[in-house]
Design an enzyme around this catalytic site. Sequence first.
Site, PDB file in Angstrom:
ATOM      1  N   HIS A   1      17.381  52.408  31.048  1.00 44.33           N
ATOM      2  CA  HIS A   1      16.957  53.660  30.412  1.00 44.33           C
ATOM      3  C   HIS A   1      17.387  54.865  31.243  1.00 44.33           C
ATOM      4  O   HIS A   1      17.850  55.873  30.710  1.00 44.33           O
ATOM      5  CB  HIS A   1      15.430  53.676  30.250  1.00 44.33           C
ATOM      6  CG  HIS A   1      14.925  52.939  29.045  1.00 44.33           C
ATOM      7  ND1 HIS A   1      15.407  53.178  27.769  1.00 44.33           N
ATOM      8  CD2 HIS A   1      13.954  51.988  28.926  1.00 44.33           C
ATOM      9  CE1 HIS A   1      14.761  52.388  26.919  1.00 44.33           C
ATOM     10  NE2 HIS A   1      13.884  51.654  27.582  1.00 44.33           N
TER      11      HIS A   1
ATOM     12  N   GLU B   1      16.026  51.322  22.805  1.00 44.63           N
ATOM     13  CA  GLU B   1      15.422  50.107  23.345  1.00 44.63           C
ATOM     14  C   GLU B   1      16.398  48.927  23.270  1.00 44.63           C
ATOM     15  O   GLU B   1      16.491  48.125  24.206  1.00 44.63           O
ATOM     16  CB  GLU B   1      14.134  49.773  22.586  1.00 44.63           C
ATOM     17  CG  GLU B   1      12.997  50.739  22.828  1.00 44.63           C
ATOM     18  CD  GLU B   1      12.566  50.786  24.281  1.00 44.63           C
ATOM     19  OE1 GLU B   1      12.495  49.710  24.921  1.00 44.63           O
ATOM     20  OE2 GLU B   1      12.309  51.899  24.784  1.00 44.63           O
TER      21      GLU B   1
ATOM     22  N   HIS C   1      15.971  46.235  32.199  1.00 48.87           N
ATOM     23  CA  HIS C   1      15.792  47.042  30.981  1.00 48.87           C
ATOM     24  C   HIS C   1      15.352  48.458  31.344  1.00 48.87           C
ATOM     25  O   HIS C   1      15.911  49.444  30.845  1.00 48.87           O
ATOM     26  CB  HIS C   1      14.750  46.371  30.087  1.00 48.87           C
ATOM     27  CG  HIS C   1      14.293  47.192  28.929  1.00 48.87           C
ATOM     28  ND1 HIS C   1      14.743  46.994  27.638  1.00 48.87           N
ATOM     29  CD2 HIS C   1      13.411  48.235  28.850  1.00 48.87           C
ATOM     30  CE1 HIS C   1      14.175  47.870  26.826  1.00 48.87           C
ATOM     31  NE2 HIS C   1      13.349  48.631  27.554  1.00 48.87           N
ATOM     32  N   GLU C   2      14.358  48.570  32.219  1.00 44.90           N
ATOM     33  CA  GLU C   2      13.844  49.890  32.581  1.00 44.90           C
ATOM     34  C   GLU C   2      14.868  50.699  33.364  1.00 44.90           C
ATOM     35  O   GLU C   2      15.027  51.916  33.150  1.00 44.90           O
ATOM     36  CB  GLU C   2      12.551  49.744  33.384  1.00 44.90           C
ATOM     37  CG  GLU C   2      11.415  49.043  32.645  1.00 44.90           C
ATOM     38  CD  GLU C   2      11.027  49.739  31.358  1.00 44.90           C
ATOM     39  OE1 GLU C   2      11.213  50.962  31.254  1.00 44.90           O
ATOM     40  OE2 GLU C   2      10.538  49.056  30.438  1.00 44.90           O
TER      41      GLU C   2
END
Length: 299
Positions: free
Chosen positions: A173, A226, A169-170
């Site tokens: 970004h 997100e 997920h990070e």
Amino acid sequence: MRQNPLGSGQAQQGRRRGFGFSPRLLILVAFIAYGAYYYFSNRSTDPLTGETVLIDKSISPQDEKALGLQAYQEILAQETPVDPNTEISRQVREIAQRLITKIPEVEDALAAEHGLQAQHIEDSFDWDVTVLQSDEANAFCLPGGKMAVYTGLVPVAQNADAMAIVMGHEITHALLRHGAQRMTEQKLAQLGQMAGAMSGMDQQQLQMAMAVYGYGRSLPYARKQESQADEMGLMLAAAACYNPEEAIALWERMGQASGGQAPPEFASTHPSSATRIQNLQALMPKAQEYRKRFCTGAQ
């Protein structure tokens, strides 16, 4: 017919004054015109999501990388890094490496779904991951590939599969250039504030206008980012042979860890745990397909 006692010349002069424009209005129109130009001239299509995004063309991936490195160095100077030879540090580095290895394949697959080609900005990244001593259950990946995992995340994640989902997920970004998008949105918001001030709004009116912008544009935009990171991060973890099903249990634990202190979704930059779980459940068939397609050789 009764004649105008002011005379025709004075009457015309009065009419001309009635159609005049104030300098403040002209400046406001100029701000609006520039804001519209800025918005439409900086839009592009993200090949990984297929969606139109707003990124200032003057912000290059190299600029983001430099900002990310500066922020990373500042964080490391303020936080307490864990010894890189500890078991947790080795495990986190292994997870990061497996995820990074699968980025090109996953990006190509996602872009192909939209009939586009991935840009592969990660080719210029200088990857590095550090474990930081903190009770905070969090992690981050800055533009340019500098990553950190806080030790407080370990008991919440509980296993490598869940940790990979968070780290994926990070990483996403950074790959989707969400930082550059946020900087562009901030510039657009600043233009709106300046336009409002020039139009004669007082401080209270400006605050109300910015609140409307926040709830109507800024916060939903952040929640959308997100959700995008949740989706691509899940595909990345699955492609690297991690079990995507662990995402559901992870966000159940995340919700419990918040202790009910999380703000309501409409007032937050993040979707609620319940919304995330619902979205991830809908994505699970796709994640399992990515695992089946790309997992070979990742371990």
